[in-house]
Design a protein around this motif. Sequence first.
Motif, mmCIF file in Angstrom:
data_model
loop_
_atom_site.group_PDB
_atom_site.id
_atom_site.type_symbol
_atom_site.label_atom_id
_atom_site.label_comp_id
_atom_site.label_asym_id
_atom_site.label_seq_id
_atom_site.Cartn_x
_atom_site.Cartn_y
_atom_site.Cartn_z
ATOM 1 N N UNK A 12 0.553 -1.484 0.256
ATOM 2 C CA UNK A 12 0.372 0.196 -0.171
ATOM 3 C C UNK A 12 0.812 1.277 0.102
ATOM 4 N N UNK A 13 1.947 1.199 0.573
ATOM 5 C CA UNK A 13 2.498 2.109 0.698
ATOM 6 C C UNK A 13 3.068 2.579 -0.970
ATOM 7 N N UNK A 14 3.998 1.416 -0.997
ATOM 8 C CA UNK A 14 4.470 2.326 -2.780
ATOM 9 C C UNK A 14 5.009 0.453 -2.720
ATOM 10 N N UNK A 15 5.697 0.208 -2.131
ATOM 11 C CA UNK A 15 7.262 -0.893 -2.089
ATOM 12 C C UNK A 15 8.055 -0.115 -2.541
ATOM 13 N N UNK A 16 9.365 -0.509 -3.025
ATOM 14 C CA UNK A 16 10.425 0.057 -3.131
ATOM 15 C C UNK A 16 10.526 1.780 -3.947
ATOM 16 N N UNK A 17 9.304 1.871 -4.632
ATOM 17 C CA UNK A 17 9.202 3.034 -5.584
ATOM 18 C C UNK A 17 9.139 4.004 -4.177
ATOM 19 N N UNK A 18 8.451 4.112 -2.681
ATOM 20 C CA UNK A 18 8.460 4.546 -1.848
ATOM 21 C C UNK A 18 8.880 5.237 -1.166
#
Length: 261
Positions: free
Chosen positions: A250-256
């Motif tokens: 939900x946070x966006x994974x590695x892209x976060x």
Amino acid sequence: MVSGTSTDGAGPRRTQARPRRRWLRWLLLSPLVFALLTTAQVLVLRFVDPPLSAFMIARHFKAIGEGDWSYRTRYDWRDLDAIAPALPVSLVAAEDQNFATHHGFDLDAIEKARAHNQRMIERAEKRGTPVKRLRGASTISQQTAKNLFLWSGRSWVRKGLEAWYTVLIEALWPKHRILEMYANIAEFGDGTYGAQAASVRFFNRDASRLTANQAARLAAVLPNPRRYDAGKPGPYVLKRSAAIQRQAGHLGGAAWLRTLD
């Protein structure tokens, strides 16, 4: 015969007053000296990787005091870029989902934790049973301040110092550095600190090669790393790690990570 020495006592009183004035001056200056020294301490650690943390030192002395001469501290610093992105994202998902936006203290999380803990206490009192699983609201910045500079335990003095160091860390370090520091000094098992030492101990691999599942399991043990085992997870760790993986998504994974300053 008249003596040339004064007998009014002014001389001795004046001499006694000087040490008192000097002591009062140092007392008034001590907060400024403390602020300058701790600010310099935090500023240096923005650029210098620490060889140890206060928690590591305290744990080692505790082991010696208990007669455990075989105790060893496992610690091997890795820059954040050399750690699989799944781990820092899992840490945020598990510990501090508002890490990117708060300034060291998450007031909403504090209020939610207070309300939750009050309900747990009231239920325990009605049942006549011990209180279980109270919820904390410390941010990653607060935990970094505590682990790096302070000691374990509960006291108003320690909480005050934790707040002060948290303010300094948030003011002087970018979020990237705070998360990098936490990933390296958090305790993932008894005597095992940081991503690299934990990866080698529990999964026999470098921190750069951690899978999403392994990273979530490491994050899942943080409520009590001396009780739970990331390498041999029980039902609680498995359930919690699954929830952490969902939240990391939900946070966006590695892209976060690229959104951090």
